[in-house]
Design a protein around this motif. Structure first.
Motif, short mmCIF file in Angstrom:
data_model
loop_
_atom_site.label_atom_id
_atom_site.label_comp_id
_atom_site.label_asym_id
_atom_site.label_seq_id
_atom_site.Cartn_x
_atom_site.Cartn_y
_atom_site.Cartn_z
N TRP A 345 0.62 -1.37 0.57
CA TRP A 345 -0.35 -0.15 -0.85
C TRP A 345 0.84 1.40 -0.31
O TRP A 345 1.83 1.69 0.77
CB TRP A 345 -0.57 0.10 1.08
N ASP A 350 -3.35 5.01 -2.75
CA ASP A 350 -4.30 4.51 -2.36
C ASP A 350 -5.03 4.76 -1.29
O ASP A 350 -6.26 5.10 -0.74
CB ASP A 350 -3.70 2.77 -1.79
N ALA A 353 -6.38 3.31 3.04
CA ALA A 353 -7.60 2.29 2.08
C ALA A 353 -8.13 1.20 3.69
O ALA A 353 -9.03 0.57 2.97
CB ALA A 353 -7.17 1.42 1.26
#
Length: 546
Positions: A345, A350, A353
């Motif tokens: 990530w 992202d 998230a």
């Protein structure tokens, strides 16, 4: 803070439910489940009380848990029908006895924080509503739940005082999940056409809401004015102000900005909706200048993770992205990209998230606004705890009188042997409390100075020291000749020539610090500490007297 959340209308529309849709039943079930989680964590760590996750019910317990290196969790409630207090065709479905009975019940479950309303009007108060398309859908949910739509009218206050549009200073967007759910599972219908905006709900705080607020204050619970209509919040804040009550937290940006300075003046706290890191920085910039200098300032965030709020998106294409690895708030910790299974990530692509992305989000705040915002966030937990202490009746900062003398028991309300809670309740909140040395203000010839209390590892006062001239021990204070001390019966040189001690009835000792023939500070110490040279030196060093 973990809020117990439910929405009856969405639950009833959902076809695969397995539990009761009554919101208070959901509160009971979630409280039971988090206790089970606490017990599970205990079991993985050696038995009851040994786990890293602890549910706490007062600030004193919270500090013990935190000082033990564990996570302190506070339970709260965010539902549309607290105490089963619905609104049906304009009439409440509860009375005072029902409110008091269920308030006692949730208090016994460990709940210490509550909102009075969430998505729909109820018997306690009007709701703020939602904005845009979400507002249309949730308004239909309000009709399905209460029998009527929101009673909106054109607001008469400043532009930032409105309900339905929610034009907060920091761009808190809609609760998209609830809107999607209600749109799929309910018949939307046609909402009323209201007059010119901005719009305010005409429904404010009811007499039952007033009763509930006062009962929460009686129980020293934290009151969250978010989701209340502007009118209801304007009716709630005077209740808190009249009772001089600090226990108020705007938790996730559903209070309008007009209330923030009043919350700070009460000694409350504001923790904006996390969301976009850029909008959060804007919230911090607008809100921080409203703080009250009488209270310790720290900043927090409301993730709304257990509710319907969406999390922060990536700042795609930002000129100052987060670079990995980076140093955390604790410079001894380095954070690299989070990995779960085969997935890696990155906050830049992202956003937030999942929960593990919050360290990255904090770093993103630093990239936008620098170290100051991160330092304020690092102070947030202490700010919350001090607010909670005042909620529990701990007085704000109290300065020790300049004309006061040390006795064998201590100095004024700072007494040898007192535990932390008793010390706070009697002496008030200290100016600083790093580790085991707490400093309290004192005035000397119009100049502010400090008195220091040193706590044992068990959390009891073992030494009280002062550099004020009039804080005399045995009639001898700062500035006087040490020869007067040496002539007194019972005064002995202790460990070093610059420390003189006299044993007192009961075992405690007066202690004087001497330099160049004059007294430089005075103190009183417990017998256990004062009889051991190493312990006394350690305590004096903590107090800043060596």
């Amino acid at each position: 803070m973990n809020l117990l959340v439910e929405n009856k209308v969405l639950c009833e529309a959902y076809p695969l439910k397995q539990n009761s849709c009554n919101e208070m039943d959901a509160v009971r079930l979630q409280a039971k489940r988090i206790r089970e989680l606490e017990a599970y964590v205990d079991a993985q760590n050696g038995g009851p009380g040994k786990g890293w996750l602890r549910i706490v019910t007062d600030p004193f317990e919270a500090r013990e848990v935190i000082n033990d290196g564990k996570l302190a969790v506070i339970l709260g409630i965010e539902v549309s029908q607290p105490f089963d207090c619905r609104l049906t065709n304009g009439q409440p479905t509860c009375d005072r006895a029902q409110i008091e009975r269920q308030l006692n019940e949730v208090y016994d479950l460990g709940v210490r924080d509550m909102e009075l309303v969430n998505k729909f009007d109820n018997g306690l108060a009007g709701v703020a509503g939602d904005n845009g398309t979400t507002g249309v859908i949730v308004n239909n949910g309000n009709k399905a739940e209460t029998g009527s739509y929101w009673d909106m009218e054109t607001c008469t206050g400043p532009p930032d005082e409105s309900d339905r549009e929610q034009p907060t200073a920091f761009g808190h967007n809609d609760d998209g999940l609830i809107a999607n759910g209600l749109e799929v599972f309910t018949q939307s219908g046609i909402t009323p056409v209201y007059g010119p905006g901005p719009h305010c709900n005409r429904r404010g705080l009811s007499s039952l809401g007033d009763f509930a607020v006062n009962k929460m204050i009686d129980k020293r619970m934290i009151i969250d004015p978010d989701h209340l209509s502007v009118l209801a919040r304007k009716q709630l804040l005077p209740i808190l102000e009249k009772r001089k009550y600090s226990g108020v937290v705007s938790s996730h940006s559903w209070s309008t900005i007009d209330a923030f300075s009043r919350i700070y003046k009460l000694g409350g706290m504001i923790t904006p909706y996390a969301g976009s890191s850029a909008s959060f920085v804007e919230a911090w910039k607008k809100i921080k200048p409203m703080r009250d200098p009488r209270f310790w300032f720290g900043f927090g965030y409301g993730a709304d993770m257990n509710g319907f709020g969406k999390q922060g998106p990536p700042r795609t294409g930002a000129p100052n992205p987060v670079t990995y690895p980076f140093k955390s708030i604790d410079p001894n910790v380095t954070v690299d990209r989070n990995r779960t299974g085969s997935r890696t990530w990155d906050i830049n692509t992202d956003g937030v998230a999942q929960y593990g992305m919050y360290p990255d989000w904090i770093e993103d705040l630093r990239k936008i606004a620098g170290d100051e915002i991160v330092e304020d966030m690092a102070r947030g937990s202490e700010s919350y705890l001090q607010m909670w202490e005042r909620t529990e009746g701990v007085p704000l900062r109290r300065c020790v009188p300049a004309r006061s003398r040390l006795t064998r028991r201590g100095l004024e309300d700072i007494q040898i042997g007192r535990d932390v809670e008793t010390l706070l309740r009697r002496a008030g909140q200290p100016d600083r409390r790093p580790g085991r040395a707490w400093t309290f203000c004192a005035m000397d010839a119009k100049r502010e100075r400090t008195v220091t209390a040193v706590l044992s590892r068990a959390g009891r006062v073992t030494l009280v020291g002062s550099k004020l001239r009039r804080h005399k021990a045995n009639m001898i204070g700062v500035g006087e000749f040490a020869s007067r001390l040496r002539r007194k019966t019972g005064v002995k040189q202790f460990a070093r020539k610059d420390v003189l001690v006299r044993r007192l009835r009961g075992g405690n000792r007066f202690v004087w610090g001497v330099r160049k023939g004059r007294v430089r500070w005075t103190a009183v110490a417990s017998g256990r500490v004062a009889k051991d040279p190493r312990e006394l030196r350690r305590a004096l060093r903590l107090a800043g007297l060596r």
